[in-house]
Motif scaffolding. Structure first.
Motif, PDB file in Angstrom:
ATOM      1  N   GLY A   1      -2.948   4.797   5.850  1.00 59.32           N
ATOM      2  CA  GLY A   1      -1.911   4.879   5.615  1.00 59.32           C
ATOM      3  C   GLY A   1      -1.880   4.575   3.725  1.00 59.32           C
ATOM      4  O   GLY A   1      -2.279   3.248   4.393  1.00 59.32           O
ATOM      5  N   THR A   2      -0.706   4.807   3.894  1.00 57.84           N
ATOM      6  CA  THR A   2      -0.341   3.385   3.277  1.00 57.84           C
ATOM      7  C   THR A   2       1.537   2.641   3.005  1.00 57.84           C
ATOM      8  O   THR A   2       2.372   3.699   3.705  1.00 57.84           O
ATOM      9  CB  THR A   2       0.265   4.349   1.631  1.00 57.84           C
ATOM     10  N   ASP A   3       1.429   2.049   2.140  1.00 56.49           N
ATOM     11  CA  ASP A   3       3.092   1.784   2.730  1.00 56.49           C
ATOM     12  C   ASP A   3       3.573   2.105   1.569  1.00 56.49           C
ATOM     13  O   ASP A   3       3.785   2.885   1.294  1.00 56.49           O
ATOM     14  CB  ASP A   3       3.093  -0.107   2.681  1.00 56.49           C
ATOM     15  N   ASP A   4       4.827   1.807   1.720  1.00 58.23           N
ATOM     16  CA  ASP A   4       6.290   1.874   0.780  1.00 58.23           C
ATOM     17  C   ASP A   4       5.886   1.824  -1.150  1.00 58.23           C
ATOM     18  O   ASP A   4       6.598   2.366  -1.489  1.00 58.23           O
ATOM     19  CB  ASP A   4       6.941   1.140   0.537  1.00 58.23           C
ATOM     20  N   LEU A   5       5.094   1.353  -1.165  1.00 55.58           N
ATOM     21  CA  LEU A   5       4.249   1.117  -2.825  1.00 55.58           C
ATOM     22  C   LEU A   5       2.825   1.892  -3.304  1.00 55.58           C
ATOM     23  O   LEU A   5       2.533   1.811  -3.829  1.00 55.58           O
ATOM     24  CB  LEU A   5       4.545  -0.076  -2.756  1.00 55.58           C
ATOM     25  N   GLY A   6       3.167   2.613  -1.602  1.00 55.22           N
ATOM     26  CA  GLY A   6       1.020   2.907  -1.758  1.00 55.22           C
ATOM     27  C   GLY A   6       0.334   2.667  -2.026  1.00 55.22           C
ATOM     28  O   GLY A   6      -0.722   2.770  -2.550  1.00 55.22           O
ATOM     29  N   ARG A   7      -0.024   0.810  -1.607  1.00 57.47           N
ATOM     30  CA  ARG A   7      -0.792   0.602  -1.211  1.00 57.47           C
ATOM     31  C   ARG A   7      -1.449   0.589   0.248  1.00 57.47           C
ATOM     32  O   ARG A   7      -1.432   0.964   1.472  1.00 57.47           O
ATOM     33  CB  ARG A   7      -0.211  -0.780  -0.934  1.00 57.47           C
TER      34      ARG A   7
END
Length: 290
Positions: free
Chosen positions: A71-77
């Motif tokens: 998955g990704t984090d809150d900044l799309g990383r």
């Protein structure tokens, strides 16, 4: 009598390693390997942001065709890439902190056990003072005063955990100092530094190794805790604690941001502690007697 019987009689007996120790050792080696190889095996740049792809669940395929396995984090990383790079930071801080605390603590402990007198009194009273303050509270206060940062975090953790090494080195040095060959070296004119680091240190390395193994897992937890509080590794650099700190705001929407680095932290600390207990049983004769 069989011809092969004498061969079997003198066959060297290898130490038996329990399956659990082999398993935890494999876990530690895998984590260390992926941390070292992170620049080559990470599927994406851990700092690359994609706001249109933020908080995507594990297995999502991004707009560029990259599959976000975790998955990704809150900044799309990409979370997997950040966990791999975070392992490098967490392990580096733990290793360097243990080296600093071992160097300071063992040196002071051997000096107190060898010179005794006022040196013993000053060093051991300082140890008592340091141990009277909770280590995590002392680390938090020190980092809050000095400011966050990689080197500052290493120094703070290393210089707050040395008293445990000092006590062990002090007690072991008192025992080793009375051995005949140590006295012979002293009568032969060997200096204190040569005796301590050439003759005393190799004899107390076993107990020091046991303490260092236990402290390694504790340093990983301390680093994660300080980074979780915002006092450790600063953004945009990734560490397991800072990743979980970001994920606590999105636990209901994006549980994977906290779950995966937390699982890695749990596995690594558990493996190190189990391995440390086994080393203590192997290296400490009193543990085998009990």
């Amino acid at each position: 009598m069989s011809v092969l019987q004498p061969v079997r009689r003198f066959r060297p007996r290898l130490p038996r390693v329990p399956l659990s120790i082999m398993l935890v050792s494999a876990i530690i080696l895998v984590i260390v390997a992926v941390a070292l190889l992170a620049p080559w095996i990470a599927p994406a740049d851990p700092l690359r942001q994609d706001l249109l792809g933020r908080l995507k669940p594990p297995g999502t395929v991004g707009r560029t065709g990259v599959t976000y396995l975790l998955g990704t984090d809150d900044l799309g990383r990409d979370l997997l890439s950040r966990i791999l790079y975070g392992a490098r930071v967490s392990l580096s801080v733990a290793v360097l902190s243990v080296l600093v605390s071992t160097l300071v603590g063992v040196t002071l402990g051997m000096m107190a056990g060898w010179f005794r007198g006022w040196t013993d009194t000053v060093i051991m009273r300082l140890v008592d003072i340091m141990l009277s303050i909770p280590a995590i509270l002392l680390a938090v206060l020190t980092v809050a005063v000095l400011g966050p940062g990689f080197l500052k975090l290493v120094l703070v953790l290393g210089l707050t955990r040395w008293p445990r090494y000092t006590r062990v080195a002090y007690a072991q040095t008192l025992q080793v100092a009375n051995l005949p060959y140590i006295k012979a070296s002293e009568l032969a004119g060997a200096g204190a530094a040569r005796i301590l680091f050439r003759h005393v240190l190799p004899n107390i390395a076993g107990p020091i190794l046991i303490v260092a193994t236990a402290e390694f897992g504790l340093m990983i937890l301390f680093e994660a805790g300080l980074s979780f509080l915002g006092l450790g590794i600063q953004p945009p650099s990734a560490s397991w604690g800072s990743i979980m700190s970001v994920g606590r705001q999105y636990v209901e929407r994006a549980w994977w941001i906290v779950a995966f680095p937390g699982a890695c932290l749990f596995l690594l600390v558990l493996s190190v502690n189990v391995l440390g207990d086994w080393l203590r049983d192997r290296l400490d004769p009193r543990s085998r007697i009990r």
